[in-house]
Design an enzyme around this catalytic site. Sequence first.
Site, PDB file in Angstrom:
ATOM      1  N   ASP A  92       0.791  -1.221   0.126  1.00  0.00           N
ATOM      2  CA  ASP A  92       0.249  -0.077  -0.048  1.00  0.00           C
ATOM      3  C   ASP A  92       0.880   1.219   0.131  1.00  0.00           C
ATOM      4  O   ASP A  92       1.886   1.129   0.188  1.00  0.00           O
ATOM      5  CB  ASP A  92      -0.744   0.033   1.206  1.00  0.00           C
ATOM      6  CG  ASP A  92      -0.114   0.112   2.382  1.00  0.00           C
ATOM      7  OD1 ASP A  92       0.555   0.998   2.659  1.00  0.00           O
ATOM      8  OD2 ASP A  92      -0.399  -0.895   3.288  1.00  0.00           O
ATOM      9  N   HIS A 107       8.572  -5.198  -1.451  1.00  0.00           N
ATOM     10  CA  HIS A 107       7.807  -6.279  -2.174  1.00  0.00           C
ATOM     11  C   HIS A 107       6.668  -5.678  -3.273  1.00  0.00           C
ATOM     12  O   HIS A 107       5.643  -6.496  -3.585  1.00  0.00           O
ATOM     13  CB  HIS A 107       6.871  -6.949  -1.223  1.00  0.00           C
ATOM     14  CG  HIS A 107       7.588  -7.822  -0.416  1.00  0.00           C
ATOM     15  ND1 HIS A 107       7.093  -8.378   0.858  1.00  0.00           N
ATOM     16  CD2 HIS A 107       8.848  -8.455  -0.547  1.00  0.00           C
ATOM     17  CE1 HIS A 107       7.941  -9.079   1.539  1.00  0.00           C
ATOM     18  NE2 HIS A 107       8.915  -9.236   0.862  1.00  0.00           N
ATOM     19  N   CYS A 115       5.087  -4.778 -17.076  1.00  0.00           N
ATOM     20  CA  CYS A 115       5.210  -5.397 -18.208  1.00  0.00           C
ATOM     21  C   CYS A 115       6.245  -6.639 -17.938  1.00  0.00           C
ATOM     22  O   CYS A 115       7.373  -6.604 -17.785  1.00  0.00           O
ATOM     23  CB  CYS A 115       5.454  -4.544 -19.291  1.00  0.00           C
ATOM     24  SG  CYS A 115       5.759  -5.768 -20.867  1.00  0.00           S
ATOM     25  N   SER A 175       5.557 -10.368  11.165  1.00  0.00           N
ATOM     26  CA  SER A 175       5.284 -11.703  11.695  1.00  0.00           C
ATOM     27  C   SER A 175       6.554 -12.181  11.771  1.00  0.00           C
ATOM     28  O   SER A 175       6.901 -13.317  12.624  1.00  0.00           O
ATOM     29  CB  SER A 175       4.520 -12.527  10.677  1.00  0.00           C
ATOM     30  OG  SER A 175       5.169 -12.756   9.434  1.00  0.00           O
TER      31      SER A 175
END
Length: 231
Positions: A92, A107, A115, A175
């Site tokens: 985000d 990420h 593309c 995590s």
Amino acid sequence: MTNMITILTGAGISAESGLGTFRDEGGLWAQHRIEDVATPEGFMRDPELVHGFYNARRAQAADAVPNAAHVALAKLEAGFDGEVLIVTQNVDGLHEAAGSQNVLHMHGQLDSALCAACERRWPAPLVMQPSDACPHCEAKATRPDIVWFGEMPYGMHSIEDALARTTLFASIGTSGNVYPAAGFVAQARQLGCPTIELNMEASQGGSLFDTRRLGPASEVVPAWVEELLSA
């Protein structure tokens, strides 16, 4: 040596903005297998399913607003006597929306399209589909600009350089299950750098941190930032 804070952020920092984590019951991730929507193989098998999944995530992220933790980190960057780098696993744009400028998305990002043929990038429309042609080479090879499982995260050389120079490493809302990000705390420790974890609960690698603050990100992060800026 210039003071430098390197901050790793994960899904936990955006959870209070309404964006779910892998582990949330009933969320987008709970409705799909990771192998189907977050791997190159899954995209090859069913690009329509994968585009649909990320279209839903993109719409969800577009409605989200930064919470107090995002705002506090932007305040830290603006007020700290040194350098602050946010390395985020999140796709985000809430760190930027809060005002942070030195952000590395390891990420990828939901608001970016890639593309698969020519590797050019452009701003992603709210809805993407397999028939979309690349605006540069015109190949119908458009995919979300997301690092899937099995792919190399972005900016690893820059991250390695930052960890070598950092004077404080913090992990917020992660995590500790996903590598290589989960290994950053061990790298920082090997270099003698102080480490701190801010999380709802101890992460899988929680024992590697020097100190830990548990609680909602919107509470523990602003308090930590105020301490740093008043020191």
